[in-house]
Scaffold this active site. Structure first.
Site, short mmCIF file in Angstrom:
data_model
loop_
_atom_site.label_atom_id
_atom_site.label_comp_id
_atom_site.label_asym_id
_atom_site.label_seq_id
_atom_site.Cartn_x
_atom_site.Cartn_y
_atom_site.Cartn_z
N GLN A 63 0.83 -1.20 0.00
CA GLN A 63 0.00 0.00 0.00
C GLN A 63 0.87 1.26 0.00
O GLN A 63 1.75 1.40 0.84
CB GLN A 63 -0.91 0.00 1.23
CG GLN A 63 -2.02 1.01 1.17
CD GLN A 63 -2.94 0.91 2.37
OE1 GLN A 63 -2.56 1.22 3.48
NE2 GLN A 63 -4.18 0.49 2.13
N GLY A 64 0.62 2.12 -0.94
CA GLY A 64 1.35 3.39 -1.01
C GLY A 64 0.41 4.56 -0.76
O GLY A 64 0.06 5.29 -1.68
N SER A 88 4.25 -1.89 4.22
CA SER A 88 4.63 -3.24 4.62
C SER A 88 4.82 -4.12 3.38
O SER A 88 4.11 -3.94 2.40
CB SER A 88 3.54 -3.89 5.47
OG SER A 88 3.44 -3.25 6.69
N GLU A 107 -15.29 -4.06 5.24
CA GLU A 107 -14.65 -4.57 6.45
C GLU A 107 -15.69 -5.12 7.43
O GLU A 107 -15.44 -6.09 8.14
CB GLU A 107 -13.81 -3.42 7.02
CG GLU A 107 -13.10 -3.72 8.28
CD GLU A 107 -13.79 -3.05 9.44
OE1 GLU A 107 -14.18 -3.78 10.37
OE2 GLU A 107 -13.97 -1.81 9.42
N SER A 154 0.38 6.46 2.79
CA SER A 154 0.99 7.42 3.73
C SER A 154 2.20 8.10 3.14
O SER A 154 2.96 7.50 2.37
CB SER A 154 1.43 6.70 5.01
OG SER A 154 0.33 6.15 5.66
#
Lengths: 292, 382, 292, 382
Positions: free
Chosen positions: D128-129, D163, D246, D131
């Site tokens: 995931q990019g 991560s 979710e 932040s």
């Protein structure tokens, strides 16, 4: 699993809220609406409902900060099949045994530290009036040694149900503190804006809500499971939500909450009283530790 | 760094202790809290004794009739009177600790001569008319209005949280004389006679069930211009100036009292078995450490004030920690005494009163703002 | 009473701050500047100063988060007249006995729970290296049963002084956490303004300062009185100020404090380590309770 | 209100438990945390086993290749795998729980066909990019810039807290395509191949001393326009939409894990004597009550989500309480284990990692703002 209110439970909640909110219904009205007969089997004239319904009802009673021997009367009817007003009184680890509303009671259900129970006709209880901090919950101080009781599965049920229903009262009271704090913070202005716009006040209110919501779910779940240790945990969280919430509600009200008329203090005084009713913190923690 | 008394201080302490030992047994019994005239009589009689012994206005300048004692001596006075169980300043509070010092600093010679001696001798009682229901912590938002009419101001409005209003002779009153000025700029300080027509005192019942405070309702009260302290519209500065008089001693007696209460609570716990509860024992030990440290902080602030003339910014830090420690003290007390906490009594009264500590004289939220912005230099939000 | 720094104490403070701030002075430099000889009598080559001066010096060392066996070396010299590096090590209520920096030490001053002291030549100590959480404070785990010690007035002084000097380190560290948090909050922008303008951050910082200032005065006073119970109270407050402060400092730094490079974490790791050095919380509370 | 399984749920639980009992003993030993290729291999092999057994994408819609399980079944899956000590989702996290569901909801048929099956089969790993170092909790303040150049975007900037970047095939990337629009409006979602020229991955050492995260440096990385999900400048909405996937299960495994840790800590305490400390015993009992309640809150939120399609506003309430309880858990653990807390080990690693709980995915301060403004309806400040 469907851990949410059923349509019937929603209806019960709405109906009760209507009866108790923003007015102090008489004991007669509470009796008529069936508050104390919820769990009494239908053949015996009750509504034949369960602990979850009782908890929902007592949550509303707590939200309205109702006076009177609510918990004991319900438990006496539902568990012991006893008619009339009653209160469950715990012999504490230290300090006096205090009986609320004694002259109005028919029975005193005296619980010893080992959960043994003495069912006493109220008229036979030797006690002196004592000046209570909570003006809506008069207290009598028991004289002499509390008479011994007996232990049966039923007496354990009395202990657990009284704790759970008191926790439900506290959850209702905790929600009330959130509502009162938020309502005041929305309208009261200081330094040119509603105090509810200050982050410090917002965060106080957010934490109040978080405590109340967690406790609410814990109380509901304990009502479904009926488990004694889960009930102890729920009471612990509910007491914290109510006492801490009432305390913070007062802080949000500032000086204006400090007057007798403001009535915010009644939330706190009641939260303190209910904190000691049913199982108190020390007892709940002891119970929780046994399962660790 | 030195904590012990100098020779002069030791001497002062010894004499004071002797005098207290002789005088306190002679005092009549303290009146019932609801007996306002009795309280006034008791408090003023005590003040008269202090005056006769040379302890009146201990921290006032000599030219204002005070003793001109050093801050250290002032602190010794507060410590020893508290330890000896002497009466509190009570009804003399506002006169001795606020209105008096304000007049001493800002008054004309005539005003000083008129107002100061009766305060020192315990002849006149003052109350304070600052807070208003609508203003709260935003004290300068006060709206009680004063309009000039010849040689008098005509004042209309209301005040709240006024102690001893029932038995006060004078009220130090803040009023708004210029509604168009920025809120700190249009305020004026007036000495209002409490028997002036239009003044109504209504006791205010607090959550503790007592009427320690009152509301004041002011309906076209005429106050002579001669009773104004300082210039018109300069009342905010006039009022704030007095704070420098305090020199770090504000909570000294209370800090000593809290240390005593922790010890007393330990005695109660030992007697009723609560001491066997390790968690409670640790709570009491923690409180003991905090109040001991708070007392040291009082000594520190007083020493700094003695050296630099002002108590410094430590006041907000002290108040934050003291308020919270004291509230926790009474919560712990409730756990120690068990069911007694639900009954009226000394501990539950303290617990209820104590709820005001994080609210009165600037909420803890305001104190944190002050610490963050004035001491730490953090920026104001948009 | 004049409970404020004397001119000499101010000078000492300034001088030390200059030596240790924003650099890591070598052990040699610390020795030369007299950190360990402050309390050694002048005839024996020391500076002949007192506990207050030692506390001021260690506060600066804490502010700079200095590494090395600071406390033990000072106490060994000042109380026991022992030259060389030393560390005071307490046998804890539970868990291993951990000796910091063992290979660099000349003496290990081993304090038992009853304050009896065994002065051990470091070379004779049987211990294995252990991976420490604080990278700047390597630890060795003592093997076998700790050898018994003896109790004298001097050994009680070792225990008390070690606790007080550690408290002084913590006070310095606590002040450092305030400074770091404030500096970051002034410059870091989020949602269009410096985060230090948010009330939530302001209040966090205000409480950090309040804890640090109260602990500082408590430590100074304990140094003047030399009283063991006052020292215990000061350590309790200093540990809280340091650990809580470092924790909040990290929170103020948000994600950026979570990197190894940010070094904020070193404040927290050191505060944790010093919390257990000298008397820990449980021991301090026990000591305080004895006087109640 | 019903806490017990329905017949179908009980059946699902029984079969899952059987499968876990059979499968887990066959797994190889977990790799060392610093062995990234080993971790990828282990995690993808586990995903493949889940796929083969019909448990892959358990909560994904059937038309996206998932099992289309009910939220209750999803919760049972999370509970049982955690109780059985099954591997965590690990390297498959972003693919299964964020990028995948986003593509399933917002992707074209071609994008769904290209990207979803490899995730379910454990063949492709996503990272995931989102932040950026300068943005922090103000995620929408991201500044990584994408400029359209023919059939590609040219992307330059940097990302942080990524991560599994070392072993990922794809990155779900948020970039700014319109610097002049309000900050939420100029953002676009792109699927970036991690082997594209100009992508540099730098491991980021955290305060725990591990390199669980990486920084991404993007230097004129060309990403085909075909890799864009949704419209240009609509990336914020595209990303947020996924949260509805979710359904209250986000912290379910962790809540079960915390309950287990409290019990384990009680065992440690009984063994080393800490249990004799009444205060610590009560701390453990309090934690047990809180995590039990938090588990009930998970069940509540999941039930509400199952009925209403969305998990409701309870997420912030949960995260607030959970983060703080979990941090307290590791602080209590440090007291239980004594000196061991200063040494590297499982408890101290958890304590250090746990410091992120009140920071990551919206600080507790932000969560309180959300609760106050969105749930309680308090006004925004000036």
């Amino acid at each position: 699993m469907e851990f949410r209110l059923t349509e019937d439970q929603h209806s019960l909640q709405r109906a009760l809220r209507q009866v108790v909110t923003d007015r102090q219904p008489s004991w007669q009205e509470l009796t008529e609406v069936g508050l104390f007969q919820l769990r009494v089997p239908e053949p015996e004239g009750g509504l034949g409902l369960g602990l979850p319904e009782a908890v929902l009802a007592f949550e509303e009673a707590g939200r309205a900060v109702l006076a009177g021997p609510l918990v004991g009367t319900e438990v006496a009817a539902a568990v012991l099949g006893l008619d009339g007003r009653a209160e469950v009184v715990r012999v504490p680890a230290r300090g006096p045994v205090l009986v609320p509303e004694l002259p109005t009671l028919d029975h005193v259900l005296l619980l010893h530290p080992d959960d043994s129970l003495a069912v006493l006709p109220a008229a036979a209880v030797d006690a002196a009036p004592a000046a209570a901090v909570d003006p809506d919950r008069p207290l009598w101080r028991l004289d002499g040694t509390p008479p011994p009781g007996e232990r049966t599965p039923e007496t354990r049920r009395v202990a657990a149900d009284a704790t759970l229903l008191t926790a439900a009262l506290q959850v209702g009271l905790a929600s009330r503190t959130v509502a009162e704090a938020v309502a005041y913070a929305r309208t009261r202005e200081q330094f040119g804006q509603p105090i509810g716009a200050f982050q410090a006040v917002q965060h106080l209110c957010a934490d109040m809500l978080a405590r109340a919501e967690l406790a609410r779910v814990a109380v509901y779940a304990a009502a479904v499971s009926g488990d004694e240790v889960e009930i102890a945990g729920a009471k612990l969280l509910a007491d914290d939500a109510a006492v801490h919430g009432a305390r913070d509600c007062l802080q949000v009200h500032g000086g204006m909450g400090f007057t007798w008329e403001a009535r915010v203090h009644r939330l706190l005084k009641r939260a303190w009283a209910w904190e000691q009713a049913g199982a108190d913190r020390e007892r709940c923690l002891e119970s929780l530790a046994t399962r660790l | 760094m030195q904590l012990s008394d100098t020779t002069e201080e030791a001497d002062f302490r010894r004499r004071l202790r002797e005098w207290l030992g002789k005088t306190l047994p002679e005092l009549p019994a303290a009146p019932d809290p609801s007996d306002w005239p009795g309280r006034r009589a008791f408090d003023t009689a005590w003040q008269r004794r202090l005056f006769d012994a040379g302890y009146a206005g201990i921290h006032w300048p000599v030219d204002a009739g005070g003793r001109g004692a050093t801050p250290s001596e002032h602190l010794i006075f507060l410590e020893e009177t508290e330890l000896a169980g002497a009466p509190y300043v009570g009804a003399n509070f506002v006169g001795l600790l606020h209105a008096g010092p304000t007049i001493a600093t800002e008054g004309t010679p005539e005003q000083r001569a008129r107002f100061l001696p009766p305060v020192l001798r315990g002849e006149e009682i003052w109350c304070q008319g600052f807070s208003e229901p609508g203003a709260g912590s935003d004290l300068a938002a006060l709206r009680t209005r004063a309009v000039r009419d010849g040689d008098a101001y005509v004042v209309t409005g209301s005040k709240i949280w006024t102690s001893h209003a029932e038995v006060a002779d004078w009220c130090e009153l803040l009023v708004r004389t210029d509604p168009d000025a920025p809120k700190h700029r249009g305020i004026t300080w007036l000495a209002m006679p409490m028997d002036a027509p239009g003044v109504t005192v209504r006791p205010l019942k607090t959550l503790a069930g007592t009427t320690e405070f009152a509301e004041l309702f002011l309906d076209e009260v005429r106050i002579p211009v001669a009773n104004r302290l300082g210039a018109e519209n300069d009342g905010w500065r006039v009022t704030m100036v007095t704070l420098s008089f305090e020199r770090g001693t504000a909570f000294a007696s209370e800090t000593v009292a809290c240390q005593r209460e922790v010890r007393e609570l330990a005695r109660v716990a030992r007697a009723n078995g609560a001491w066997e509860d390790l968690e409670l024992r640790r709570e009491l030990a923690t409180l003991a450490a905090e109040f001991a440290a708070l007392w040291r902080l009082v000594q520190w602030n007083v020493s700094e004030a003695a050296a630099n003339g002002v108590p410094g910014a430590g006041g907000s830090v002290f108040k934050l920690r003291f308020s919270e420690a004291r509230q926790r003290l009474y919560d712990v007390a409730a756990r120690v005494v068990g069911g007694e906490a639900l009954l009226e009594g000394a501990w539950s009264a303290q617990r209820l009163q104590g709820l005001s500590y994080t609210i009165a004289a600037g909420t803890s939220q305001i104190q944190r703002n002050i610490v963050a912005q004035r001491i730490l230099g953090l920026p104001r939000g948009r």
